[in-house]
Design a protein around this motif. Sequence first.
Motif, PDB file in Angstrom:
ATOM      1  N   GLU A   1      30.295  34.514  57.633  1.00 45.20           N
ATOM      2  CA  GLU A   1      30.071  33.302  56.843  1.00 45.20           C
ATOM      3  C   GLU A   1      28.787  33.358  56.023  1.00 45.20           C
ATOM      4  O   GLU A   1      28.751  32.958  54.854  1.00 45.20           O
ATOM      5  N   LEU A   2      27.701  33.851  56.618  1.00 49.08           N
ATOM      6  CA  LEU A   2      26.386  33.818  55.980  1.00 49.08           C
ATOM      7  C   LEU A   2      26.040  35.179  55.388  1.00 49.08           C
ATOM      8  O   LEU A   2      26.501  36.213  55.875  1.00 49.08           O
TER       9      LEU A   2
ATOM     10  N   ASN B   1      29.971  39.549  51.793  1.00 47.90           N
ATOM     11  CA  ASN B   1      29.706  39.037  53.136  1.00 47.90           C
ATOM     12  C   ASN B   1      30.577  39.786  54.146  1.00 47.90           C
ATOM     13  O   ASN B   1      31.461  39.225  54.800  1.00 47.90           O
TER      14      ASN B   1
ATOM     15  N   LEU C   1      25.148  35.372  61.822  1.00 46.96           N
ATOM     16  CA  LEU C   1      25.736  35.365  60.479  1.00 46.96           C
ATOM     17  C   LEU C   1      26.844  34.317  60.370  1.00 46.96           C
ATOM     18  O   LEU C   1      27.700  34.397  59.490  1.00 46.96           O
ATOM     19  N   GLY C   2      26.807  33.326  61.246  1.00 45.97           N
ATOM     20  CA  GLY C   2      27.810  32.264  61.215  1.00 45.97           C
ATOM     21  C   GLY C   2      29.146  32.730  61.759  1.00 45.97           C
ATOM     22  O   GLY C   2      29.232  33.671  62.551  1.00 45.97           O
TER      23      GLY C   2
END
Length: 411
Positions: A202-203, A227, A263-264
């Motif tokens: 996600e991040l 990503n 990183l979500g």
Amino acid sequence: MTKAVHESDVLIVGGGLAGLPLALALAQGGLSVTAVDAQDPAKVTDAGFDGRVSAIAFASCRMFERIGVTKYLDGQMQPINDIIVSDGRVREGASPLFLHFDHTEIGDEPLGHLIENRHTRIALQKAVDAEPLVRLIAPNAVRHVEYGSARVTATLSDGSLVHAKLCFAADGRPSPTREAAGIRTIGWDYGQTGIVTTVEHELPHEGVAQEYFLPGGPFAILPMVGNRASLVWTEKNDMAKAILALGDKAFADEMRARFGDYLGQCRPVGPRWSYPLNLQLAREYVRPRLALVGDAAHGVHPIAGQGLNLGLRDVAAAAEVVVDAARLGLDIGALDVLERYQRWRRFDNTALSLMMDGLNRLFSNDIGPLRLARDLGLGLVNEIGPLRRLFMRHAGGVIGDLPRLLRGEAV
């Protein structure tokens, strides 16, 4: 039918990640090269052939630029800005003591780049297509090589012949060329398997690579373009077999237990690959009219991501030795010429291979006193700036007696 006969200064057996850079480097020095590979070039660049991503060190990137490869990698090179090394356990998180390499401490350039192997192969093939001094014969296999007093003669699977003054074996760890020459190897199996897959997260990763040491082996999170990240997930063989047999949801759960949430949300995408891990070192690198480069000479643990870079250092050194000999009018296949290459590369390769072997043994366990010692060691190195920067320069490949190509100079 009359057999086709190809005449070149150099024959390279293997048209992969070591063989083609070597062909381009030798051609830059004015030598004609025939590279022969058993694999179909279209197959080895397919997304399903090889899921690995390789860390190309800063010095190796210089060489790619010099031999005309980088221009074909536009948009496919992910800079490595930082590397974080930590220790931990599954589902318990990382130790508070860690080692952080920040590229800004040693200059403006990143420590290297992450490139998918298939994109590197595509770029190499394009560079070879544009180089008139290089002929790639593939798919075809070298069935036999005869080493004479003045030249080598290779017989290919289609019956054609290649004559050259020198043969390089760049045909991987099994290296039939090395085996046929009677060059023995030493090494051992690690009882570990490397699981490779790609993850979407996600991040943004900000170009940060993570090396997370777990009891079963290192769990590397390597940033990719976008990503995405490539996982190099090491486990003991039995555990790896069980993990690979899991369904998609259970596999994703096991991955997240190690990946964490920094990183979500994340999920594995695409296929899974697995590779047995072992150490293999050739006892000799050269014979009259024969030299080994890359994995044919040394196969190492991927713990520090240095395997391909060691091979590219071989390529740069071998090209410099052979081109210099040709410019002096020497016999490029003579043993005394090739021994200079062996002296240059053998110690470095062996020392780094054994260092990676030692790191894997130190970190791939859950022994209390060792855990404490290595955590303290990571924290201590992190606090000592000069030592930390020395390690970064090693990771970037800019330490030691560098061949011209690794310094960004023409061969």
